[in-house]
Motif scaffolding. Structure first.
Motif, PDB file in Angstrom:
ATOM      1  N   PRO A  89       0.719  -1.168   0.132  1.00 48.10           N
ATOM      2  CA  PRO A  89      -0.176   0.112   0.070  1.00 48.10           C
ATOM      3  C   PRO A  89       0.593   1.256  -0.111  1.00 48.10           C
ATOM      4  O   PRO A  89       0.529   2.176  -0.603  1.00 48.10           O
ATOM      5  CB  PRO A  89      -0.911  -0.160   1.255  1.00 48.10           C
ATOM      6  CG  PRO A  89      -0.862  -1.798   1.504  1.00 48.10           C
ATOM      7  CD  PRO A  89       0.244  -2.018   1.058  1.00 48.10           C
ATOM      8  N   ARG A  90       1.850   1.198   1.013  1.00 47.38           N
ATOM      9  CA  ARG A  90       2.475   2.834   0.904  1.00 47.38           C
ATOM     10  C   ARG A  90       3.146   2.709  -0.525  1.00 47.38           C
ATOM     11  O   ARG A  90       3.287   4.023  -0.921  1.00 47.38           O
ATOM     12  CB  ARG A  90       3.617   2.520   1.885  1.00 47.38           C
ATOM     13  CG  ARG A  90       3.147   3.240   3.153  1.00 47.38           C
ATOM     14  CD  ARG A  90       4.562   3.596   4.045  1.00 47.38           C
ATOM     15  NE  ARG A  90       4.109   3.939   5.333  1.00 47.38           N
ATOM     16  CZ  ARG A  90       4.433   3.455   6.474  1.00 47.38           C
ATOM     17  NH1 ARG A  90       5.662   3.102   6.599  1.00 47.38           N
ATOM     18  NH2 ARG A  90       3.974   3.972   7.508  1.00 47.38           N
ATOM     19  N   GLU A  91       3.804   1.880  -0.894  1.00 45.66           N
ATOM     20  CA  GLU A  91       4.686   2.058  -2.299  1.00 45.66           C
ATOM     21  C   GLU A  91       3.697   2.562  -3.417  1.00 45.66           C
ATOM     22  O   GLU A  91       3.950   3.263  -4.112  1.00 45.66           O
ATOM     23  CB  GLU A  91       5.395   1.001  -2.747  1.00 45.66           C
ATOM     24  CG  GLU A  91       6.224   0.906  -3.948  1.00 45.66           C
ATOM     25  CD  GLU A  91       6.972  -0.299  -4.239  1.00 45.66           C
ATOM     26  OE1 GLU A  91       7.471  -0.387  -5.263  1.00 45.66           O
ATOM     27  OE2 GLU A  91       6.993  -1.353  -3.501  1.00 45.66           O
ATOM     28  N   PHE A  92       2.379   1.570  -3.230  1.00 46.03           N
ATOM     29  CA  PHE A  92       1.291   1.839  -4.353  1.00 46.03           C
ATOM     30  C   PHE A  92       0.819   3.569  -4.503  1.00 46.03           C
ATOM     31  O   PHE A  92       0.815   3.819  -5.410  1.00 46.03           O
ATOM     32  CB  PHE A  92       0.072   0.918  -4.152  1.00 46.03           C
ATOM     33  CG  PHE A  92      -0.959   1.233  -5.010  1.00 46.03           C
ATOM     34  CD1 PHE A  92      -1.127   0.679  -6.086  1.00 46.03           C
ATOM     35  CD2 PHE A  92      -1.951   2.175  -4.549  1.00 46.03           C
ATOM     36  CE1 PHE A  92      -2.302   1.154  -6.877  1.00 46.03           C
ATOM     37  CE2 PHE A  92      -3.106   2.572  -5.443  1.00 46.03           C
ATOM     38  CZ  PHE A  92      -3.238   1.990  -6.782  1.00 46.03           C
ATOM     39  N   GLU A  93       0.585   4.121  -3.141  1.00 47.21           N
ATOM     40  CA  GLU A  93       0.062   5.193  -3.107  1.00 47.21           C
ATOM     41  C   GLU A  93       1.429   6.189  -3.796  1.00 47.21           C
ATOM     42  O   GLU A  93       0.920   7.275  -4.505  1.00 47.21           O
ATOM     43  CB  GLU A  93      -0.092   5.781  -1.578  1.00 47.21           C
ATOM     44  CG  GLU A  93      -1.224   5.162  -0.938  1.00 47.21           C
ATOM     45  CD  GLU A  93      -2.390   5.445  -1.978  1.00 47.21           C
ATOM     46  OE1 GLU A  93      -2.686   6.471  -2.507  1.00 47.21           O
ATOM     47  OE2 GLU A  93      -3.356   4.498  -1.871  1.00 47.21           O
ATOM     48  N   VAL A  94       2.707   6.040  -3.733  1.00 49.19           N
ATOM     49  CA  VAL A  94       3.552   6.670  -4.268  1.00 49.19           C
ATOM     50  C   VAL A  94       3.456   6.458  -5.779  1.00 49.19           C
ATOM     51  O   VAL A  94       3.856   7.554  -6.514  1.00 49.19           O
ATOM     52  CB  VAL A  94       5.116   6.158  -3.926  1.00 49.19           C
ATOM     53  CG1 VAL A  94       6.272   6.812  -4.477  1.00 49.19           C
ATOM     54  CG2 VAL A  94       5.246   6.750  -2.199  1.00 49.19           C
ATOM     55  N   LEU A  95       3.496   5.445  -6.251  1.00 46.55           N
ATOM     56  CA  LEU A  95       3.316   5.139  -7.691  1.00 46.55           C
ATOM     57  C   LEU A  95       1.995   5.682  -8.374  1.00 46.55           C
ATOM     58  O   LEU A  95       1.962   6.488  -9.475  1.00 46.55           O
ATOM     59  CB  LEU A  95       3.280   3.865  -8.026  1.00 46.55           C
ATOM     60  CG  LEU A  95       4.759   2.895  -7.600  1.00 46.55           C
ATOM     61  CD1 LEU A  95       4.471   1.542  -7.819  1.00 46.55           C
ATOM     62  CD2 LEU A  95       5.630   3.368  -8.527  1.00 46.55           C
ATOM     63  N   ALA A  96       0.941   5.528  -7.371  1.00 49.94           N
ATOM     64  CA  ALA A  96      -0.264   6.430  -7.924  1.00 49.94           C
ATOM     65  C   ALA A  96      -0.204   7.975  -8.156  1.00 49.94           C
ATOM     66  O   ALA A  96      -0.816   8.419  -9.092  1.00 49.94           O
ATOM     67  CB  ALA A  96      -1.488   6.096  -7.183  1.00 49.94           C
TER      68      ALA A  96
END
Length: 193
Positions: A89-96
């Motif tokens: 989730p944390r990495e996903f938010e950065v990518l999003a």
């Protein structure tokens, strides 16, 4: 025709399962009860969905209370993130954030936001064409499109004539907004159900 764009509610995150096959969580199924209690969901004249399981479950719930069939269009699917698969989730938010910030650039092999937006707008145009062609769907009848938050955000930006921007993102999974099929005017913004 009024179109209600619905993002699926909360999902069961399982890194061992491909993201398009994720199902709704117990909280997601509980939230669906709030969706199906909304008058426009109960009286939908046409229901369309992404082919992804979580969106299909959402569309099936609306179809069950409105008496409609579910029309599946794979191009209503979330932006293609298969290059990375599951991302915490944390990495996903950065990518999003990067996905929305630079719409013409692929983030770690993801479909670009600009390409995804064009695909989704084409899909919605097809859905509306089908809805108009189905016997018994009145011009004033409601259409429900069950899809994903990112897809709904990209569509809303296009409808508003605004640049792709994450500030138009949903407040959380299990949200909706509506627009007029003829004028393409968005009525308000995302709301939780």
């Amino acid at each position: 025709m009024i179109v209600h764009v619905v993002s699926h509610p909360e999902v069961l995150v399982d890194p061992a399962v491909p993201v398009p096959e994720w199902d709704l969580s117990p909280a997601g199924y509980e939230r669906l009860q709030r969706l199906t209690a909304l008058p426009w969901a109960r009286s939908a004249a046409f229901v369309a969905s992404s082919a992804e399981r979580k969106a299909l479950r959402t569309a099936q719930a609306v179809a069950a209370v409105s008496g409609c069939a579910v029309h599946v269009d794979a191009e209503l699917g979330e932006n293609d993130r298969s290059a990375t698969g599951f991302v915490p989730p944390r990495e996903f938010e950065v990518l999003a954030d990067a996905f929305f910030a630079d719409p013409g650039r692929s983030v770690r092999g993801w479909e670009t936001a600009a390409d995804a937006q064009r695909r989704v707008v084409r899909a919605v145009d097809r859905v509306l064409e089908r809805a108009r062609g189905v016997a018994g769907v009145p011009e004033g009848g409601g259409v429900v499109i069950a899809t994903h938050g990112g897809v709904g955000t990209l569509l809303q930006c296009a409808l508003r004539g605004a640049a792709i921007d994450r500030r138009f993102d949903q407040p959380g999974q299990g949200s909706w907004y509506s627009f007029d099929a003829s004028t393409r005017q968005v009525h308000g913004g995302w709301q939780r159900f």
